[in-house]
Write a protein that holds these residues in place. Structure first.
Motif, PDB file in Angstrom:
ATOM      1  N   GLU A   1     -30.412  39.122  90.386  1.00 39.23           N
ATOM      2  CA  GLU A   1     -31.000  38.248  89.377  1.00 39.23           C
ATOM      3  C   GLU A   1     -29.925  37.481  88.621  1.00 39.23           C
ATOM      4  O   GLU A   1     -30.077  36.288  88.337  1.00 39.23           O
ATOM      5  N   GLN A   2     -28.817  38.165  88.283  1.00 42.56           N
ATOM      6  CA  GLN A   2     -27.737  37.494  87.572  1.00 42.56           C
ATOM      7  C   GLN A   2     -27.079  36.429  88.442  1.00 42.56           C
ATOM      8  O   GLN A   2     -26.820  35.302  87.984  1.00 42.56           O
ATOM      9  N   LYS A   3     -26.828  36.782  89.709  1.00 46.90           N
ATOM     10  CA  LYS A   3     -26.196  35.823  90.616  1.00 46.90           C
ATOM     11  C   LYS A   3     -27.141  34.653  90.898  1.00 46.90           C
ATOM     12  O   LYS A   3     -26.722  33.494  90.919  1.00 46.90           O
ATOM     13  N   ARG A   4     -28.424  34.977  91.086  1.00 45.60           N
ATOM     14  CA  ARG A   4     -29.407  33.920  91.328  1.00 45.60           C
ATOM     15  C   ARG A   4     -29.477  32.971  90.134  1.00 45.60           C
ATOM     16  O   ARG A   4     -29.553  31.755  90.289  1.00 45.60           O
ATOM     17  N   ALA A   5     -29.461  33.541  88.922  1.00 39.24           N
ATOM     18  CA  ALA A   5     -29.525  32.705  87.716  1.00 39.24           C
ATOM     19  C   ALA A   5     -28.308  31.789  87.625  1.00 39.24           C
ATOM     20  O   ALA A   5     -28.433  30.601  87.287  1.00 39.24           O
ATOM     21  N   ARG A   6     -27.115  32.340  87.934  1.00 40.20           N
ATOM     22  CA  ARG A   6     -25.903  31.515  87.869  1.00 40.20           C
ATOM     23  C   ARG A   6     -25.939  30.398  88.911  1.00 40.20           C
ATOM     24  O   ARG A   6     -25.603  29.253  88.616  1.00 40.20           O
ATOM     25  N   ILE A   7     -26.337  30.773  90.141  1.00 37.66           N
ATOM     26  CA  ILE A   7     -26.388  29.763  91.202  1.00 37.66           C
ATOM     27  C   ILE A   7     -27.460  28.724  90.900  1.00 37.66           C
ATOM     28  O   ILE A   7     -27.248  27.518  91.097  1.00 37.66           O
TER      29      ILE A   7
END
Length: 680
Positions: free
Chosen positions: A524-530
């Motif tokens: 979720e964190q990586k998806r949000a950043r991307i």
């Protein structure tokens, strides 16, 4: 860092191409990255695009097999060998029957020369063909050929690199984020889902090891139901998405026919045309207002009011039922059970009151007579219509039918008048449209063509309506399957709660759950950043390609990468108010942003690159998008798609030019031109 350069594309006896044709990409540089392969409509541009897609996807891929009108995938056999009268197949029909069909891509990677080639040959087997993927490295067969090709370009992301400029609008039209899986694969997020699946299998196995066998069986059954429900959801969603794409294609075709039809309108002054258009708009507005009024005022009992004779008959039955006294089921129970209950109570008195058989019989008769006097009679039979209703429900129904009987005819008459008015207004609107058409068409030949186009548009309207109904059916199937999924998960959840103590003591299960939670949080964190990075890139591209527009000034992405558009006042822009050309530009902006975010060194191929793009925006594409869209960027325009001004704007970026020549539709070949578009 891997340095990749693409050197050539080759097609032979595949789709529209007879013999071997080759596109040299070796001269492409960062400064001159564009290769133009032009051709008239039907020459073979889409055949070239599909051949490259086929190299990466194979005939097993459903999406590439959606070639018929209904957009449902045909079988691999029919896709390759053809379907008589409907689809020609992969093999070129003008080539010798024993000639294989093949498509190949060559590139270099850190000094190594690689070649991927997909070959189709006719065969006397069940399928009717064989399909082979050959991948070589420095001329030697690669043991992991399919893996190398997937590493170069996973199948799910092929549409982001090879696409039709006019058909990518679905990326902007999507209201359900249906590209989310493909986008996550492109951006390197899908590996987390793979790890999570493996951990989930492990934790489930460890969890069940501590449960009773019967409980473990129930959980397995529930999980099977979950999988079945998920499969139903996915099948319904795939069918719905395919139909949504088809409906968009039909709407685009409808718009093209309407444009052709409007070009035939030449015989009316501007003032007269405006007057008639105003009249049509007035009638349309009145019809819409009346339709809303009818729909909002239509009572729930409208189906009953269409048959007042039936209403009166039902009311009479209710009157007779209620006027006859006690409800039949109550009367029957009193007459059968009350005497027995009274005799039982007499026997329980202190001292007991005992009656002889004759006295009991007489007592029974006396009770029945008392009930008759009280109005609890049994002369009538029970009406089966009311057998399942309580007295309260019967009284409520009686009151409703009383109202219908008194006022039903006047209500039905008022609605009938409105419907007649609606019918009259519809007739007037259609007549006004016919009058306008007849006034604007000046010759019999134009009128015949106009009528022909109108008929075709009507057929498309009927198809769109049918597609819309089928989409609604699939949406209902999705909803039902979602309910089944929720029910199965709830049943499993209840079992987990029941055996919560076993779960707490199962350390392996607890550890697996913690790992899953950590990975979910990471995803979720990586998806949000991307997603934020893609959104920033997207808005930068929108600011470039849509700079002349006052309608769209920014775009927001949600968790599913679904786009919401905003104007300069940050007010949301309705998706349907955006033109087809603007949606194409938004989709190109999104593809540009995704490609830059993914940072994959791959060729980009665009069929019909300019499509519905206006003159001012064409210049922006030439100066801003095309130079950075890919290296190489292969454009497949029609002969008339690029104007002289377009050629001048792009001239400094062009590495090679080719032309598709095709005699008869099935003998396409790619011929090299010089940099100015003349025969080499």
């Amino acid at each position: 860092m891997v340095e990749t350069r693409f050197t050539s594309i080759e097609v032979e006896n595949i789709f529209a191409y007879r013999g071997r044709s080759r596109i040299d990409l070796s001269e492409c540089t960062d400064e001159r990255n564009v290769v133009i392969v032009s051709g008239r409509n039907g020459a073979g541009k889409t055949s070239l695009l599909n051949a490259i897609k086929l190299l990466f996807l194979s005939a097993d891929n459903e999406n590439i097999r959606r070639v018929l009108f209904a957009k449902a995938p045909i079988s691999p056999k029919h896709f390759v060998v053809g379907l008589t009268g409907r689809w020609s197949g992969v093999f070129n029909t003008a080539a010798p029957k024993d000639s294989p069909a093949h498509v190949a891509l060559e590139w270099t990677e850190n000094g190594r020369k690689l070649r991927a080639e997909r070959v189709f040959e006719r065969a006397n087997n069940v399928q009717g063909y064989t399909e082979t993927l050959n991948v070589t490295v420095d001329g030697r067969a690669a043991e992991d050929g399919p893996a190398l090709l997937l590493q170069l370009l996973p199948q799910e992301v092929v549409p982001f690199f090879f696409f039709d400029g006019e058909q990518i609008q679905s990326l902007a039209d999507s209201e359900v984020g249906r590209e989310q899986v493909e986008i996550e694969r492109l951006l390197g997020l899908s590996f987390v889902a793979t790890i999570l699946r493996e951990i989930d299998l492990y934790t489930k196995a460890r969890y069940r090891a501590g449960l009773p066998g019967s409980v473990s069986l129930q959980i397995t059954q529930n999980e099977n139901k979950e999988r079945e429900a998920v499969a139903k959801i996915e099948a319904a969603e795939r069918a719905r998405v395919a139909l949504e794409v088809e409906m968009q294609d039909e709407r685009r075709q409808h718009s093209k026919l309407d444009e052709e039809r409007n070009r035939l309108r030449t015989g009316m002054s501007e003032a007269e045309r405006n007057r008639m258009i105003a009249r049509i708009r007035l009638l349309t507005g009145e019809r819409e207002r009346l339709a809303v009024e009818i729909a909002s005022d239509l009572p729930p009992e409208a189906p009953w009011l269409t048959n007042m004779a039936l209403v009166r008959d039902a009311f009479s039955a209710l009157e007779g039922y209620m006027g006859a006294g006690t409800a039949p089921d109550v009367a029957r129970r009193l007459r059968n059970e009350l005497p027995i209950e009274l005799l039982r109570r007499l026997a329980n008195q202190n001292p007991p009151v005992s009656l002889t058989s004759d006295q009991q019989l007489q007592f029974h008769r006396d009770v029945e007579e008392a009930l008759n006097v009280a109005g609890v009679v049994s002369q009538k039979d029970e009406n089966p219509m009311f057998a399942s209703l309580s007295p309260k429900q019967v009284r409520s129904l009686h009151r409703r039918f009383l109202v219908w009987t008194d006022s039903g005819e006047s209500v039905a008459s008022a609605h009938a008048d409105r419907l007649r008015t609606m019918r009259q207004m519809t007739h007037e609107q259609q007549q006004a449209e016919r009058n306008m058409d007849e006034a604007e068409i000046t010759s019999d030949e134009s009128r015949q063509e106009f009528n022909k186009l109108t008929e075709q548009m009507g057929e498309i309207d009927a198809k769109i309506q049918l597609i819309f109904q089928t989409i609604a059916k699939h949406q209902y199937e999705e909803e039902q399957a979602q309910k089944e999924l929720s029910a199965a998960r709830e049943a499993t959840r209840r079992l987990h709660i029941q055996y919560e103590e076993v779960t707490r003591q199962n350390q392996a299960y607890q550890f697996g759950g913690k790992i899953s939670q950590a990975l979910e949080y990471f995803r979720e964190q990586k998806r949000a950043r991307i997603r934020q990075s893609v959104e920033d890139r997207l808005n930068e591209r929108v600011g470039t390609l849509l700079a002349p527009s006052q309608l769209i000034k920014s775009v927001a992405l949600d968790k599913q990468f679904h786009m919401t558009f905003f104007d300069e006042r940050q007010k949301e822009v309705a998706r349907r108010s955006i033109s087809a050309g603007m949606r194409q530009l938004v989709a190109m902006s999104m593809l540009w942003a995704l490609k830059d975010e993914a940072n994959r060194p791959l060729p980009v191929i665009i069929d019909t690159p300019l499509g519905r793009i206006d003159r001012e925006t064409r210049a922006l594409l030439m100066s801003e998008y095309f130079p950075r869209a890919g290296n190489p960027l292969i454009l497949l325009p029609t002969n008339s798609e690029f104007s002289t001004e377009d050629d001048l704007n792009l001239a400094g970026r062009i590495a090679r030019r080719y032309q598709i020549q095709n005699n008869g539709g099935e003998e396409a070949r790619i011929v090299a031109l010089n940099i100015h578009g003349q025969p080499a």
